[in-house]
Scaffold this motif. Structure first.
Motif, mmCIF file in Angstrom:
data_model
loop_
_atom_site.group_PDB
_atom_site.id
_atom_site.type_symbol
_atom_site.label_atom_id
_atom_site.label_comp_id
_atom_site.label_asym_id
_atom_site.label_seq_id
_atom_site.Cartn_x
_atom_site.Cartn_y
_atom_site.Cartn_z
ATOM 1 N N ARG A 1 -44.614 -72.505 -28.575
ATOM 2 C CA ARG A 1 -44.077 -72.685 -29.925
ATOM 3 C C ARG A 1 -43.306 -71.443 -30.372
ATOM 4 N N GLU A 2 -43.813 -70.271 -30.011
ATOM 5 C CA GLU A 2 -43.095 -69.047 -30.370
ATOM 6 C C GLU A 2 -41.717 -69.021 -29.714
ATOM 7 N N GLU A 3 -41.644 -69.444 -28.464
ATOM 8 C CA GLU A 3 -40.347 -69.471 -27.782
ATOM 9 C C GLU A 3 -39.393 -70.441 -28.474
ATOM 10 N N GLU A 4 -39.903 -71.589 -28.921
ATOM 11 C CA GLU A 4 -39.063 -72.565 -29.623
ATOM 12 C C GLU A 4 -38.584 -72.002 -30.964
ATOM 13 N N ILE A 5 -39.487 -71.351 -31.686
ATOM 14 C CA ILE A 5 -39.124 -70.762 -32.976
ATOM 15 C C ILE A 5 -38.091 -69.659 -32.786
ATOM 16 N N GLU A 6 -38.307 -68.820 -31.795
ATOM 17 C CA GLU A 6 -37.394 -67.707 -31.576
ATOM 18 C C GLU A 6 -36.038 -68.193 -31.066
ATOM 19 N N ALA B 1 -36.672 -75.333 -35.895
ATOM 20 C CA ALA B 1 -37.705 -75.325 -34.857
ATOM 21 C C ALA B 1 -38.727 -76.439 -35.041
ATOM 22 N N ARG B 2 -38.558 -77.227 -36.126
ATOM 23 C CA ARG B 2 -39.516 -78.285 -36.460
ATOM 24 C C ARG B 2 -40.927 -77.711 -36.582
ATOM 25 N N ALA B 3 -40.991 -76.592 -37.278
ATOM 26 C CA ALA B 3 -42.266 -75.931 -37.546
ATOM 27 C C ALA B 3 -42.447 -75.845 -39.059
ATOM 28 N N ILE C 1 -35.003 -71.549 -40.284
ATOM 29 C CA ILE C 1 -35.537 -71.416 -38.926
ATOM 30 C C ILE C 1 -36.677 -72.401 -38.709
ATOM 31 N N ALA D 1 -34.701 -71.017 -31.952
ATOM 32 C CA ALA D 1 -34.056 -71.521 -33.166
ATOM 33 C C ALA D 1 -33.501 -70.369 -33.997
#
Length: 212
Positions: free
Chosen positions: A9-14, A38-40, A34, A16
């Motif tokens: 999830r961190e990789e997806e957020i970063e 990232a759909r977070a 962001i 984005a």
């Protein structure tokens, strides 16, 4: 959340964050934007990173960890001295000249607080130079580089600074301003080899032939 899932999830957020940084600049890469990209949830971002500066600090630290990881892996294989730098140099230069590094440099320039600039410095040369200094000490111990010259001790940290200067030069500035395109892997490898050759020629061990 399990560690592996959080890492993903961190990789997806970063990822984005980098996309928004490229598209809208530092000012337009807000936490809510962001999170949406990232759909977070906003809560997740603030819980993990604290604030926008914390998120971008995490990007800097992750990017800067690549050459340090390569150095540790080289040592784990039993490599020492200049053999380590033959492996780590291309990793370091690739990271410093990458699109992500350029985006982070631009973000630091746009950060009015100056905190990102300080983080870049702390995660860059200030963090890596002592480790490279220890590698230079290994090179001196194995007879690859001089321990003294003209009656004065040659300090490992000075050798590390010289190698970094020979390796990087003004390439970061030229990349961030768009003066040069990204270097190819071959160009980066040749640049590192030339930096090591120049270092060895400038500080040969005492029993080596003098430089031509």
């Amino acid at each position: 959340m399990q560690r592996a899932n959080r890492d993903d999830r961190e990789e997806e957020i970063e990822a984005a964050a980098y996309r928004l940084l490229e598209e809208h600049g530092f000012a337009g890469a807000g936490m809510q934007a962001i999170a949406r990209a990232a759909r977070a949830s906003n809560e997740t971002l603030y819980r993990w990173y604290g604030d926008k500066t914390g998120l971008f600090r995490a990007l800097i630290m992750r990017n800067a960890s690549l050459p340090c990881a390569a150095l540790e892996q080289a040592h784990g294989r039993g490599e020492r001295g200049l053999a380590v730098l033959r492996v780590v140099g291309p990793v370091l230069l690739t990271m410093l000249l990458s699109d992500r590094a350029m985006a982070l440099n631009r973000a630091a320039a746009a950060d009015d607080t100056g905190e990102l600039g300080r983080t870049l410095a702390e995660a860059g040369r200030q963090a890596c130079a002592p480790k490279f200094g220890r590698v230079m000490q290994e090179a001196q111990a194995t007879g690859e580089l001089a321990r003294s010259r003209d009656g004065c001790d040659v300090l490992p940290r000075d050798l590390a600074e010289l190698w970094l200067t020979l390796l990087v030069g003004d390439l970061q500035m030229r990349r961030v301003t768009g003066a040069i395109p990204p270097l190819t892997a071959e160009e980066i490898g040749l640049r590192n080899a030339r930096a090591l050759d120049d270092l060895s020629r400038l500080y040969p061990p005492a029993d080596a032939d003098p430089p031509a």
